[in-house]
Design a protein around this motif. Sequence first.
Motif, mmCIF file in Angstrom:
data_model
loop_
_atom_site.group_PDB
_atom_site.id
_atom_site.type_symbol
_atom_site.label_atom_id
_atom_site.label_comp_id
_atom_site.label_asym_id
_atom_site.label_seq_id
_atom_site.Cartn_x
_atom_site.Cartn_y
_atom_site.Cartn_z
ATOM 1 N N SER A 42 65.945 112.598 -20.986
ATOM 2 C CA SER A 42 66.882 113.296 -20.109
ATOM 3 C C SER A 42 66.481 114.748 -19.940
ATOM 4 C CB SER A 42 68.302 113.222 -20.673
ATOM 5 O OG SER A 42 68.725 111.893 -20.745
ATOM 6 N N TRP A 58 65.383 116.592 -16.513
ATOM 7 C CA TRP A 58 65.976 117.839 -16.027
ATOM 8 C C TRP A 58 64.892 118.847 -15.652
ATOM 9 C CZ3 TRP A 58 65.577 122.702 -18.479
ATOM 10 C CH2 TRP A 58 66.269 123.727 -17.822
ATOM 11 N N GLU A 84 69.933 115.973 -25.993
ATOM 12 C CA GLU A 84 69.473 114.794 -25.264
ATOM 13 C C GLU A 84 70.611 113.793 -25.071
ATOM 14 O OE1 GLU A 84 66.790 113.885 -23.750
ATOM 15 O OE2 GLU A 84 67.311 111.774 -23.459
ATOM 16 N N ALA A 133 72.131 112.794 -21.501
ATOM 17 C CA ALA A 133 72.015 111.391 -21.101
ATOM 18 C C ALA A 133 73.374 110.802 -20.753
ATOM 19 C CB ALA A 133 71.362 110.578 -22.220
ATOM 20 N N ASP A 157 74.209 110.328 -17.099
ATOM 21 C CA ASP A 157 73.401 109.486 -16.222
ATOM 22 C C ASP A 157 74.272 108.491 -15.452
ATOM 23 O OD1 ASP A 157 71.080 110.707 -16.880
ATOM 24 O OD2 ASP A 157 70.402 109.194 -18.315
ATOM 25 N N LYS A 187 74.319 118.620 -14.353
ATOM 26 C CA LYS A 187 74.327 118.102 -15.728
ATOM 27 C C LYS A 187 74.159 119.239 -16.725
ATOM 28 C CE LYS A 187 72.350 113.549 -14.670
ATOM 29 N NZ LYS A 187 71.154 112.693 -14.781
#
Lengths: 242, 242
Positions: free
Chosen positions: A207, A211, B136, B140, B143, B152
């Motif tokens: 992730s 990004w 992380e 995630a 998502d 995000k």
Amino acid sequence: MVAKKNTDERSLWERLENPAPSPRPSLSARKFAWTAVGIADAEGLDAITMRRLATELDVAPMAAYRYVAGKDEVLLLMGDLVYAELEIPEAGLGWREVHRLVALRTRELLLRHTWLARLPPEAVLTPSPNRLNISERCMASFDGLGIDADEKMAAYRTVDSFVGGAAGTEVAVASLMGEKGWASGDDVRGGLAPQMSYLVQSGRYPSFRAWSMEAVRKDDRAWQFELGLECVLDGLSARLGI
Amino acid sequence: MVAKKNTDERSLWERLENPAPSPRPSLSARKFAWTAVGIADAEGLDAITMRRLATELDVAPMAAYRYVAGKDEVLLLMGDLVYAELEIPEAGLGWREVHRLVALRTRELLLRHTWLARLPPEAVLTPSPNRLNISERCMASFDGLGIDADEKMAAYRTVDSFVGGAAGTEVAVASLMGEKGWASGDDVRGGLAPQMSYLVQSGRYPSFRAWSMEAVRKDDRAWQFELGLECVLDGLSARLGI
DNA sequence: TCTGCTGAGATACAACGTACACAAGGATGT
DNA sequence: ACATCCTTGTGTACGTTGTATCTCAGCAGA
């Protein structure tokens, strides 16, 4: 009977407002604190040294101790002094606008004096006049809205926590740039790259990797800050019915 | 070719995972960091001294420098080590629950290791494995919700900022208590009273005075934290449409 | 066995915060 | 005008810190 170092039991603030009428008052606690602010702005908090303050004022290393209990008190005073720069929102504004303005201005203040967020806990917790002025304005902005004292404090602390946390990270970046002599955000990424690339290339952080490839604004902290701030204010408004 | 002090240009994390096969590896960077964590938990961050670490491990003062570039790297490593304690939320949870859990657990972690929030900026900013694991998981969790990479990151940073700021203040109180030997919240109020009473009695802070008389929960930080957290999550949910 | 490298020790230094004793020189009472 | 006191600022010194550098001991490969 004022500044006999350890024998004066009065609080720092009381001593400042009521200095003893003295024969030769060429120095003062505030004078040390102001020069300290100047040094810290230019060279960072680590440059603040009792000896450095003394040489800057052309005075013996121990001179400050006549006016200040120790280095901690200098730091405490520095923290209070710069908060005087923060313009307090005018009367008549709604609570939301008051908190928005204080938040934005606090962020600017912290970025202008990047050492501010790194003062020792004592300097942050000890009540000080200029800090209290701001808290007072924020707390007062909740008057007449039908929420109780506990809720007022909780609401104020919530905004303040967000501001402190967000600006704190920004400030960490800024002060690291100052220490390392980096000039741009790219320098920061470049400087941290040796640590970063080994980890990210391990493939354990998909992730994060996504990004870094997809993001457009990358690290636009100002935008992130304002978005977060509005979220917090929205949440307070909804939960407290104000 | 591993720990020749200044000649090894690899990142700290790379060195840790690939130690050179060496003849007599009785010490290690992690060993120093672990004992440092133990000392800091018990006596605060100021007790961390290269000499202290050495004596604790029955070793010469300079021994650590074979494995670590300097004190800063010890602090960096300490910061990463304790984040391993934070249990990462299981798969399948929604973004809100993930962030709520991480926030609550981070607060607990910071209160358990009160020195954590006071590490130098470098130790906070440098990417480290255990910290990245958490980031992380948080990233995630967004998502498939239809928000872009910038949003995000902004959302994650917003929650993280609030947590850092709120817990940071709590931690400041806790570490001040540790330094001064205070045991209860009343001790804190008592210890700060000399500074406080002079200011509040001046009558310049009516809202503050009102709070100290009317408030029932006084400084229930846990309650304040959870209220603030829900506000932040509400705000994100509304603004990002998730 | 010899050579070379590496882990750990010993020594040393500059800089820090601050305790302590003392000197200089107005302010005050007469 | 003079003696006194009290306050301000100085000089010196100590213990502690981070770390540079030199040295030595002992295992590796030849």
